[in-house]
Design a protein around this motif. Structure first.
Motif, PDB file in Angstrom:
ATOM      1  N   VAL A  38      34.191  61.034  57.514  1.00 28.85           N
ATOM      2  CA  VAL A  38      35.601  61.093  57.898  1.00 28.85           C
ATOM      3  C   VAL A  38      36.381  60.174  56.972  1.00 28.85           C
ATOM      4  CG1 VAL A  38      37.268  60.693  59.738  1.00 28.85           C
ATOM      5  CG2 VAL A  38      34.955  61.465  60.303  1.00 28.85           C
ATOM      6  N   ILE A  39      37.438  60.706  56.361  1.00 31.54           N
ATOM      7  CA  ILE A  39      38.238  59.890  55.448  1.00 31.54           C
ATOM      8  C   ILE A  39      39.700  59.924  55.867  1.00 31.54           C
ATOM      9  CG2 ILE A  39      39.089  59.745  53.064  1.00 31.54           C
ATOM     10  CD1 ILE A  39      36.303  60.267  52.183  1.00 31.54           C
ATOM     11  N   SER A  91      33.054  67.891  56.801  1.00 29.93           N
ATOM     12  CA  SER A  91      33.591  66.545  56.743  1.00 29.93           C
ATOM     13  C   SER A  91      35.076  66.666  57.014  1.00 29.93           C
ATOM     14  CB  SER A  91      33.361  65.923  55.365  1.00 29.93           C
ATOM     15  OG  SER A  91      32.027  65.453  55.273  1.00 29.93           O
ATOM     16  N   VAL A  92      35.684  65.531  57.358  1.00 29.51           N
ATOM     17  CA  VAL A  92      37.089  65.570  57.740  1.00 29.51           C
ATOM     18  C   VAL A  92      37.887  64.640  56.843  1.00 29.51           C
ATOM     19  CG1 VAL A  92      38.698  64.967  59.584  1.00 29.51           C
ATOM     20  CG2 VAL A  92      36.541  66.090  60.142  1.00 29.51           C
ATOM     21  N   LEU A  93      39.026  65.135  56.357  1.00 29.92           N
ATOM     22  CA  LEU A  93      39.921  64.269  55.596  1.00 29.92           C
ATOM     23  C   LEU A  93      41.325  64.388  56.186  1.00 29.92           C
ATOM     24  CD1 LEU A  93      39.941  63.658  51.821  1.00 29.92           C
ATOM     25  CD2 LEU A  93      42.098  64.131  52.949  1.00 29.92           C
ATOM     26  N   VAL A  94      41.939  63.242  56.441  1.00 24.09           N
ATOM     27  CA  VAL A  94      43.316  63.265  56.938  1.00 24.09           C
ATOM     28  C   VAL A  94      44.220  62.742  55.829  1.00 24.09           C
ATOM     29  CG1 VAL A  94      44.909  62.524  58.734  1.00 24.09           C
ATOM     30  CG2 VAL A  94      42.488  62.792  59.265  1.00 24.09           C
ATOM     31  N   LYS A 123      36.322  56.240  56.797  1.00 25.46           N
ATOM     32  CA  LYS A 123      36.531  55.395  55.606  1.00 25.46           C
ATOM     33  C   LYS A 123      38.022  55.429  55.304  1.00 25.46           C
ATOM     34  CE  LYS A 123      32.292  55.669  52.944  1.00 25.46           C
ATOM     35  NZ  LYS A 123      31.384  56.772  53.218  1.00 25.46           N
ATOM     36  N   LEU A 124      38.566  54.279  54.918  1.00 21.35           N
ATOM     37  CA  LEU A 124      39.992  54.231  54.590  1.00 21.35           C
ATOM     38  C   LEU A 124      40.179  54.323  53.082  1.00 21.35           C
ATOM     39  CD1 LEU A 124      41.062  51.412  57.035  1.00 21.35           C
ATOM     40  CD2 LEU A 124      41.875  53.765  57.075  1.00 21.35           C
ATOM     41  N   VAL A 125      41.011  55.240  52.636  1.00 21.10           N
ATOM     42  CA  VAL A 125      41.281  55.372  51.202  1.00 21.10           C
ATOM     43  C   VAL A 125      42.784  55.204  50.994  1.00 21.10           C
ATOM     44  CG1 VAL A 125      41.273  56.962  49.240  1.00 21.10           C
ATOM     45  CG2 VAL A 125      39.332  56.919  50.823  1.00 21.10           C
ATOM     46  N   ARG A 126      43.139  54.144  50.262  1.00 16.98           N
ATOM     47  CA  ARG A 126      44.571  53.902  50.071  1.00 16.98           C
ATOM     48  C   ARG A 126      45.087  54.715  48.887  1.00 16.98           C
ATOM     49  NH1 ARG A 126      48.141  49.510  51.559  1.00 16.98           N
ATOM     50  NH2 ARG A 126      46.412  48.266  52.340  1.00 16.98           N
TER      51      ARG A 126
END
Ligand SMILES: [Zn+2]
Length: 436
Positions: free
Chosen positions: A402-403, A368-371, A269-272
């Motif tokens: 995944v974010i 879960s993964v967050l970058v 998922k894309l989080v701006r």
């Protein structure tokens, strides 16, 4: 003097050695104004690497022990293979798709053809090689299983030892003990520089990983360590277009777009978040913490940062927000690296901040993964694919997500998401996924 077959010894050659069946090569060969090292194939200008006594030496492979213009590389050829009985203990079961690749690899090897296994993260690449390893070891052939990453070697060696319990499986990386020959050797790609025509089968895992991907010396090491009657198997979840094309042309490409557990790869998922540096502005902080809380509902979080300074700032920030004991961190130069990683395997931290050292080769459950700052140049497409591949690796489905937090879209971000979607479609079409 005892010479182990296939191992290159750096020697001043005596008459005795010249007369025996040993292969004797000059350490460095003169080539106009240059010298070329026969151990690592590096060419250098003679005057750049000159010793006070007038000899020349190779700086590129200096860590393996100095090789100079007065040295020779002495190798005893490996013996003719003799068949033997091998105990093979593999309790798991391959999926039909894995089984097909596993058999294909054996067939390709018999035809002395190289293969590339292009399989998604969590597809069970190592297991697909067991049949080939067993075939080679039964035939009395010598095998090297290598990876550019020490962590990966250390994880694979005990697994192979379990599968071949009566065989001694060697492990070599920088700083390991002196060489003792074993029928199956697990080592870093650097270690192959010590060998010549030593292995009938060389498996190279993670071919797109640093430092193998862009280091010609290591590519030479693989071909130099391979016996003329042998073949190589390359493994990767994120091979380059070039590698895929090359394998396709040689009819050695095996593709597996689905994971062992037959679930889709999580699509990021894309989080701006507009200004991605710490401390976050009030609004960004609220958005970011909402996502953190959301992810923590079901799983622990692996949080990737682009730099060590960012990572430390993130750890401090989250410790204040989530709790002191809930947050940990690790990076390459961390003296407690192994300890912390094994703590995280036991899910000791709710949030584990890390650099790209954890991008591949490691499996944690329920994460879960967050970058953070996923649009940073350090996060290439392959890196993002590998990082996304840490989520939902094993066990029951746990709503792993995944974010990617970003402020500007990059080709790497776009490319990674596109590839994940395409792999999922491919897997769906091939009937490799469970119906949800
Ligand atoms: Zn060299």
């Amino acid at each position: 003097m005892k010479f182990y077959p296939g191992y290159q010894y750096v020697r001043q050659v005596t008459e005795f050695e010249k007369e025996s069946d040993l292969i004797v090569q000059k350490g460095l060969i003169k080539d106009g104004k240059n010298y070329r090292c026969q151990r690592c194939n590096t060419t250098f200008l003679a005057h750049e690497n000159c010793l006070p006594d007038g000899r020349y030496y190779c700086r590129e492979c200096l860590l393996l022990g100095r090789i100079t213009s007065s040295h020779y590389l002495v190798t005893k050829p490996i013996k003719k293979p003799v068949k033997k009985a091998v105990t093979f203990c593999f309790k798991g079961k391959l999926t039909p798709a894995q089984e097909k690749i596993s058999q294909g690899l054996v067939q390709n090897f018999i035809k002395q053809k190289n293969s590339l296994v292009y399989a998604v993260t969590g597809a069970g690449k190592t297991e697909m090689l067991f049949s080939l390893l067993c075939y080679c070891l039964t035939e009395g052939l010598t095998v090297a299983f290598c990876s550019p990453r020490v962590d990966v070697c250390c994880e694979i060696q005990p697994r192979l030892q379990q599968v071949f319990p009566k065989l001694s499986v060697g492990l070599r990386y920088y700083g390991a003990k002196p060489y003792e020959p074993t029928p199956l050797l697990v080592c870093t790609t650097h270690q192959l520089l010590y060998f010549k025509a030593a292995f009938h089968l060389i498996v190279v895992d993670e071919i797109d990983a640093f430092p193998y991907a862009h280091d010609k010396k290591l590519h030479f090491a693989v071909s130099n360590a391979l016996h003329e009657s042998g073949a190589t198997v390359f493994l990767s979840a994120t091979p380059s277009e070039f590698e895929i094309k090359k394998a396709q042309q040689q009819a050695g490409l095996f593709c597996l777009p689905a994971r062992y557990h037959r679930r889709k790869l999580p699509v990021p998922k894309l989080v701006r978040i507009k200004k991605q540096s710490l401390p976050l502005t009030f609004r960004n902080k609220r958005v970011f913490l909402q996502w953190i809380k959301y992810l923590l509902l079901h799983n622990h979080i692996l949080l990737f940062c682009a730099s060590i300074s960012q990572l430390k700032a993130m750890e401090e920030f989250l410790k204040k927000e989530v709790g002191k004991d809930a947050v940990g961190s690790v990076h390459a130069a961390d003296p407690k690296r192994q300890e912390k990683i094994s703590d995280m395997r036991q899910n000791a931290f709710q949030i584990f901040c890390c650099s790209t050292i954890l991008e591949r080769g490691v499996t944690f459950s329920n994460v879960s993964v967050l970058v953070f700052e996923a649009d940073h140049q350090i996060f290439t497409k392959a890196t993002l694919l590998q990082i996304a591949g840490r989520a939902d690796r094993k066990g029951e489905f746990s709503h792993s997500e995944v974010i990617f937090c970003f402020s500007q879209m990059t080709p790497a971000l776009k490319g990674a998401i596109k590839e994940i979607k395409e792999l999922n479609q491919k897997a769906q079409k091939a009937g490799l996924l469970n119906e949800v």
